[in-house]
Design an enzyme around this catalytic site. Structure first.
Site, PDB file in Angstrom:
ATOM      1  N   HIS A   1       0.816  -1.222   0.000  1.00 37.85           N
ATOM      2  CA  HIS A   1       0.000   0.000   0.000  1.00 37.85           C
ATOM      3  C   HIS A   1       0.850   1.272   0.000  1.00 37.85           C
ATOM      4  CE1 HIS A   1      -3.690  -2.156   0.389  1.00 37.85           C
ATOM      5  NE2 HIS A   1      -3.429  -2.628   1.597  1.00 37.85           N
TER       6      HIS A   1
ATOM      7  N   ASP B   1      -2.907 -10.427  -2.515  1.00 36.02           N
ATOM      8  CA  ASP B   1      -3.504  -9.913  -1.280  1.00 36.02           C
ATOM      9  C   ASP B   1      -4.952  -9.518  -1.566  1.00 36.02           C
ATOM     10  OD1 ASP B   1      -2.325  -8.528   1.538  1.00 36.02           O
ATOM     11  OD2 ASP B   1      -4.149  -7.598   0.751  1.00 36.02           O
TER      12      ASP B   1
END
Length: 344
Positions: free
Chosen positions: A125, A162
């Protein structure tokens, strides 16, 4: 048996996040499971700390300096999800340094066929100038850039499985055809990025492949995407390195999402990656991302590593073509017209 390295560092335990789901207990849970399986034949390797220039190849000077300064002040909160402690700088240096060091082993020394970074904090992220979503530095992006800068690898494929979209990796390589980024993620879900029509931009148009899946998706969807779309992309793109942002939060036991993956599904995805990468002559490097139910995380990592270390991974694959994969193939063929003929 293939030679597989497991990179680790005690620094991973220094990143104290308190009651955050991304907590230090994740690493001991993984390693206890692997120890019970005699480490499935892995060779354990100490992860080095990243040099500053390795971080700056991906992140801005301002971002690196801001994280260091925050930790030197004793740590603190970056956003509602992302916190630091006095040990976070050291942990983050080893998480990114381990990813870079993994690449050195795989494509520099060529001493292993595959490797796994059992390190934290996670990274996918983190954007060029922003920490978010439990992530300080983007470890898999560091690894991809290291392969290019230090070892002359012209093409790197990054698969992110993910359950949350890897917005940082997506953004960092959005205009870059030297990195083919593929993400399978629940939609809608944090961070709200990664729609199917985000295909990259500029020279990188077509080199971002987003594969959003609905809540409730399980092994049959994720594994079909990897076997029938990612595998052909590997064969068509011919990367010199395949990297996996391996989050295990699509597992049905995970508390932060709504997918229905099992350990068998992670094994099937790993088998498809390993077979396609083998055909391309590319090593496989896996970087730990999410996964917050400790038991599910540990078993799923062990499933991944068991397939990476197996003499023959082919028995773990062979999933049917899912309708969502058929739709995704039709979208991707605008940029990759030979995909179906590249299938395994």
């Amino acid at each position: 048996m293939p030679s597989v390295a497991y990179l680790r560092s005690p620094a991973s335990l220094l990143h104290d996040t308190g009651a955050n789901p991304e907590r230090a207990d994740r690493i001991p849970a993984i390693e206890a499971e692997l120890a019970e399986r005699d480490w499935v034949g892995l060779e354990r390797v100490d992860a080095p700390a990243a040099d500053e220039d390795v971080l700056l190849a991906v992140h801005s000077r301002e971002h690196v300096d801001a994280i260091r300064a925050l930790v030197e002040r004793g740590g603190g909160t970056i956003d509602v999800d992302t916190v630091t402690s006095p040990g976070s700088w050291e942990a983050a240096l080893h998480a990114s340094g381990g990813a870079a060091g993994m690449v050195d082993l795989l494509v520099g020394e060529r001493s292993y066929e595959a490797a796994f970074c059992g390190l934290r904090p996670p990274g996918h992220h983190a954007e060029r100038a922003r920490a978010m979503g439990f992530c300080l530095f983007n470890n898999v992006a560091v690894a991809a850039q290291r392969a290019r800068d230090a070892h002359g690898v012209e093409r790197v494929l990054v698969l992110d499985w993910d359950v949350h979209h890897g917005n940082g990796t997506n953004a960092i390589f959005h205009e870059d055809p030297g990195v083919l980024f593929v993400s399978i993620h629940q939609w809608p879900l944090y961070p709200g990025t990664g729609p199917a029509d985000d295909v990259g931009s500029g020279a990188g148009r077509g080199f971002t492949v987003n594969l959003p899946v609905p809540p409730g998706s399980g092994d049959e969807t994720f594994a079909s995407h990897v076997e029938h779309l990612v595998g052909p992309l590997v064969r068509d793109y011919r990367p010199g390195l395949v990297l996996v942002s391996a989050g295990y939060d699509a597992h049905r036991d995970d508390p932060l999402a709504d997918c229905e993956m099992t350990e068998a599904g992670y094994g099937a995805m790993t088998a498809a990656v390993r077979l396609a990468a083998g055909e391309a002559g590319a090593p496989v490097g896996v970087v730990l991302e999410g996964g917050y139910d400790l038991g599910a995380l540990a078993r799923s990592v062990a499933a991944t590593l068991s397939v990476l270390a197996a003499d023959d991974p082919s028995g773990n694959g062979g999933v049917a073509l899912h309708p969502l994969t058929e739709e995704a193939l039709a979208r991707a063929e605008r940029f990759w017209p030979e995909l179906r003929s590249s299938g395994g």
